[in-house]
Design a protein around this motif. Structure first.
Motif, PDB file in Angstrom:
ATOM      1  N   VAL A  50      -9.599   3.875  -6.809  1.00  0.00           N
ATOM      2  CA  VAL A  50      -9.409   3.721  -5.363  1.00  0.00           C
ATOM      3  C   VAL A  50      -7.971   3.292  -5.090  1.00  0.00           C
ATOM      4  O   VAL A  50      -7.292   2.737  -5.964  1.00  0.00           O
ATOM      5  CB  VAL A  50     -10.393   2.683  -4.774  1.00  0.00           C
ATOM      6  CG1 VAL A  50     -11.822   3.151  -4.909  1.00  0.00           C
ATOM      7  CG2 VAL A  50     -10.210   1.330  -5.412  1.00  0.00           C
ATOM      8  N   TRP A  51      -7.517   3.564  -3.876  1.00  0.00           N
ATOM      9  CA  TRP A  51      -6.187   3.135  -3.453  1.00  0.00           C
ATOM     10  C   TRP A  51      -6.285   1.754  -2.826  1.00  0.00           C
ATOM     11  O   TRP A  51      -7.172   1.491  -2.000  1.00  0.00           O
ATOM     12  CB  TRP A  51      -5.590   4.103  -2.443  1.00  0.00           C
ATOM     13  CG  TRP A  51      -5.087   5.372  -3.054  1.00  0.00           C
ATOM     14  CD1 TRP A  51      -5.725   6.564  -3.103  1.00  0.00           C
ATOM     15  CD2 TRP A  51      -3.837   5.555  -3.709  1.00  0.00           C
ATOM     16  NE1 TRP A  51      -4.960   7.494  -3.748  1.00  0.00           N
ATOM     17  CE2 TRP A  51      -3.780   6.907  -4.129  1.00  0.00           C
ATOM     18  CE3 TRP A  51      -2.759   4.734  -3.993  1.00  0.00           C
ATOM     19  CZ2 TRP A  51      -2.688   7.425  -4.811  1.00  0.00           C
ATOM     20  CZ3 TRP A  51      -1.671   5.261  -4.669  1.00  0.00           C
ATOM     21  CH2 TRP A  51      -1.639   6.584  -5.074  1.00  0.00           C
ATOM     22  N   LYS A  52      -5.395   0.858  -3.198  1.00  0.00           N
ATOM     23  CA  LYS A  52      -5.295  -0.471  -2.594  1.00  0.00           C
ATOM     24  C   LYS A  52      -3.981  -0.524  -1.821  1.00  0.00           C
ATOM     25  O   LYS A  52      -2.949  -0.050  -2.296  1.00  0.00           O
ATOM     26  CB  LYS A  52      -5.292  -1.571  -3.674  1.00  0.00           C
ATOM     27  CG  LYS A  52      -6.556  -1.628  -4.495  1.00  0.00           C
ATOM     28  CD  LYS A  52      -7.679  -2.223  -3.687  1.00  0.00           C
ATOM     29  CE  LYS A  52      -8.904  -2.409  -4.574  1.00  0.00           C
ATOM     30  NZ  LYS A  52      -9.963  -3.121  -3.920  1.00  0.00           N
ATOM     31  N   LYS A  59       6.911  -3.857   4.653  1.00  0.00           N
ATOM     32  CA  LYS A  59       6.712  -2.481   4.188  1.00  0.00           C
ATOM     33  C   LYS A  59       5.280  -2.324   3.678  1.00  0.00           C
ATOM     34  O   LYS A  59       4.763  -3.191   2.976  1.00  0.00           O
ATOM     35  CB  LYS A  59       7.680  -2.136   3.053  1.00  0.00           C
ATOM     36  CG  LYS A  59       9.131  -2.092   3.472  1.00  0.00           C
ATOM     37  CD  LYS A  59       9.993  -1.689   2.300  1.00  0.00           C
ATOM     38  CE  LYS A  59      11.456  -1.662   2.684  1.00  0.00           C
ATOM     39  NZ  LYS A  59      12.295  -1.283   1.543  1.00  0.00           N
ATOM     40  N   LYS A  60       4.686  -1.182   4.039  1.00  0.00           N
ATOM     41  CA  LYS A  60       3.339  -0.889   3.555  1.00  0.00           C
ATOM     42  C   LYS A  60       3.465  -0.289   2.150  1.00  0.00           C
ATOM     43  O   LYS A  60       4.286   0.601   1.913  1.00  0.00           O
ATOM     44  CB  LYS A  60       2.635   0.089   4.488  1.00  0.00           C
ATOM     45  CG  LYS A  60       1.178   0.271   4.192  1.00  0.00           C
ATOM     46  CD  LYS A  60       0.494   1.129   5.257  1.00  0.00           C
ATOM     47  CE  LYS A  60      -0.971   1.277   4.951  1.00  0.00           C
ATOM     48  NZ  LYS A  60      -1.660   2.134   5.914  1.00  0.00           N
ATOM     49  N   GLN A  61       2.649  -0.801   1.219  1.00  0.00           N
ATOM     50  CA  GLN A  61       2.679  -0.318  -0.166  1.00  0.00           C
ATOM     51  C   GLN A  61       1.272   0.062  -0.610  1.00  0.00           C
ATOM     52  O   GLN A  61       0.289  -0.406  -0.053  1.00  0.00           O
ATOM     53  CB  GLN A  61       3.238  -1.400  -1.097  1.00  0.00           C
ATOM     54  CG  GLN A  61       4.675  -1.760  -0.814  1.00  0.00           C
ATOM     55  CD  GLN A  61       5.167  -2.855  -1.741  1.00  0.00           C
ATOM     56  OE1 GLN A  61       4.398  -3.716  -2.166  1.00  0.00           O
ATOM     57  NE2 GLN A  61       6.455  -2.820  -2.044  1.00  0.00           N
ATOM     58  N   LYS A  62       1.215   0.936  -1.622  1.00  0.00           N
ATOM     59  CA  LYS A  62      -0.073   1.339  -2.160  1.00  0.00           C
ATOM     60  C   LYS A  62      -0.021   1.336  -3.683  1.00  0.00           C
ATOM     61  O   LYS A  62       1.044   1.453  -4.292  1.00  0.00           O
ATOM     62  CB  LYS A  62      -0.482   2.725  -1.650  1.00  0.00           C
ATOM     63  CG  LYS A  62       0.384   3.863  -2.144  1.00  0.00           C
ATOM     64  CD  LYS A  62      -0.100   5.188  -1.601  1.00  0.00           C
ATOM     65  CE  LYS A  62       0.769   6.335  -2.102  1.00  0.00           C
ATOM     66  NZ  LYS A  62       0.287   7.628  -1.632  1.00  0.00           N
ATOM     67  N   ARG A  63      -1.221   1.207  -4.273  1.00  0.00           N
ATOM     68  CA  ARG A  63      -1.347   1.187  -5.723  1.00  0.00           C
ATOM     69  C   ARG A  63      -2.775   1.600  -6.076  1.00  0.00           C
ATOM     70  O   ARG A  63      -3.720   1.292  -5.356  1.00  0.00           O
ATOM     71  CB  ARG A  63      -1.059  -0.223  -6.237  1.00  0.00           C
ATOM     72  CG  ARG A  63      -0.807  -0.329  -7.704  1.00  0.00           C
ATOM     73  CD  ARG A  63      -0.362  -1.733  -8.033  1.00  0.00           C
ATOM     74  NE  ARG A  63      -0.056  -1.863  -9.446  1.00  0.00           N
ATOM     75  CZ  ARG A  63       0.212  -3.004 -10.045  1.00  0.00           C
ATOM     76  NH1 ARG A  63       0.214  -4.121  -9.346  1.00  0.00           N
ATOM     77  NH2 ARG A  63       0.481  -3.046 -11.317  1.00  0.00           N
ATOM     78  N   ARG A  64      -2.949   2.314  -7.199  1.00  0.00           N
ATOM     79  CA  ARG A  64      -4.279   2.757  -7.612  1.00  0.00           C
ATOM     80  C   ARG A  64      -4.960   1.703  -8.488  1.00  0.00           C
ATOM     81  O   ARG A  64      -4.363   1.173  -9.405  1.00  0.00           O
ATOM     82  CB  ARG A  64      -4.190   4.076  -8.382  1.00  0.00           C
ATOM     83  CG  ARG A  64      -3.756   5.232  -7.519  1.00  0.00           C
ATOM     84  CD  ARG A  64      -3.730   6.530  -8.258  1.00  0.00           C
ATOM     85  NE  ARG A  64      -2.805   6.413  -9.396  1.00  0.00           N
ATOM     86  CZ  ARG A  64      -2.839   7.205 -10.461  1.00  0.00           C
ATOM     87  NH1 ARG A  64      -3.722   8.152 -10.566  1.00  0.00           N
ATOM     88  NH2 ARG A  64      -1.974   7.039 -11.432  1.00  0.00           N
ATOM     89  N   TRP A  72      -5.231  -2.053 -13.028  1.00  0.00           N
ATOM     90  CA  TRP A  72      -4.345  -1.185 -12.266  1.00  0.00           C
ATOM     91  C   TRP A  72      -4.029   0.068 -13.062  1.00  0.00           C
ATOM     92  O   TRP A  72      -3.818   0.021 -14.262  1.00  0.00           O
ATOM     93  CB  TRP A  72      -3.039  -1.902 -11.926  1.00  0.00           C
ATOM     94  CG  TRP A  72      -3.207  -3.048 -10.989  1.00  0.00           C
ATOM     95  CD1 TRP A  72      -3.058  -4.367 -11.284  1.00  0.00           C
ATOM     96  CD2 TRP A  72      -3.553  -2.984  -9.603  1.00  0.00           C
ATOM     97  NE1 TRP A  72      -3.304  -5.127 -10.161  1.00  0.00           N
ATOM     98  CE2 TRP A  72      -3.609  -4.300  -9.115  1.00  0.00           C
ATOM     99  CE3 TRP A  72      -3.834  -1.938  -8.729  1.00  0.00           C
ATOM    100  CZ2 TRP A  72      -3.922  -4.596  -7.797  1.00  0.00           C
ATOM    101  CZ3 TRP A  72      -4.145  -2.238  -7.403  1.00  0.00           C
ATOM    102  CH2 TRP A  72      -4.189  -3.549  -6.959  1.00  0.00           C
ATOM    103  N   GLU A  73      -3.968   1.224 -12.368  1.00  0.00           N
ATOM    104  CA  GLU A  73      -3.591   2.472 -12.992  1.00  0.00           C
ATOM    105  C   GLU A  73      -2.086   2.699 -12.910  1.00  0.00           C
ATOM    106  O   GLU A  73      -1.512   3.343 -13.774  1.00  0.00           O
ATOM    107  CB  GLU A  73      -4.322   3.652 -12.319  1.00  0.00           C
ATOM    108  CG  GLU A  73      -5.807   3.682 -12.588  1.00  0.00           C
ATOM    109  CD  GLU A  73      -6.122   3.990 -14.041  1.00  0.00           C
ATOM    110  OE1 GLU A  73      -5.526   4.910 -14.617  1.00  0.00           O
ATOM    111  OE2 GLU A  73      -6.983   3.284 -14.612  1.00  0.00           O
TER     112      GLU A  73
END
Length: 80
Positions: A50-52, A59-64, A72-73
């Motif tokens: 899932v994306w977090k 700043k908006k950030q994302k991580r799998r 974390w991937e």
């Protein structure tokens, strides 16, 4: 002489046990092996990722995130 006889008996016992193990593994059919491998492949390929998201310094950030393995991937957060 008695020691050589004991060693010979132990060697025969080890060889007899190894022959039984080999004959048991040969009793598994190809179909059973295929089912076993298919099950293992299916289990390994069912990771839920899932994306977090977060906001960091405006700043908006994302991580799998891997829910199956709880890790974390991605090595770091990425800007969106």
């Amino acid at each position: 002489m008695k020691r050589n006889k004991v060693e010979s008996i132990l060697l025969i016992a080890v060889l007899a046990l190894s022959i039984q193990t080999g004959s048991y593994s040969a009793a598994i059919t190809d179909r059973e092996l295929d089912q076993y491998y298919a099950k293992n492949i299916q289990e390994k390929s069912t990771d839920v990722i899932v994306w977090k998201y977060r906001v960091w310094n405006g700043k908006k950030q994302k991580r799998r995130w891997n829910k199956t393995k709880n890790r974390w991937e991605d090595p770091a957060w990425k800007d969106v």
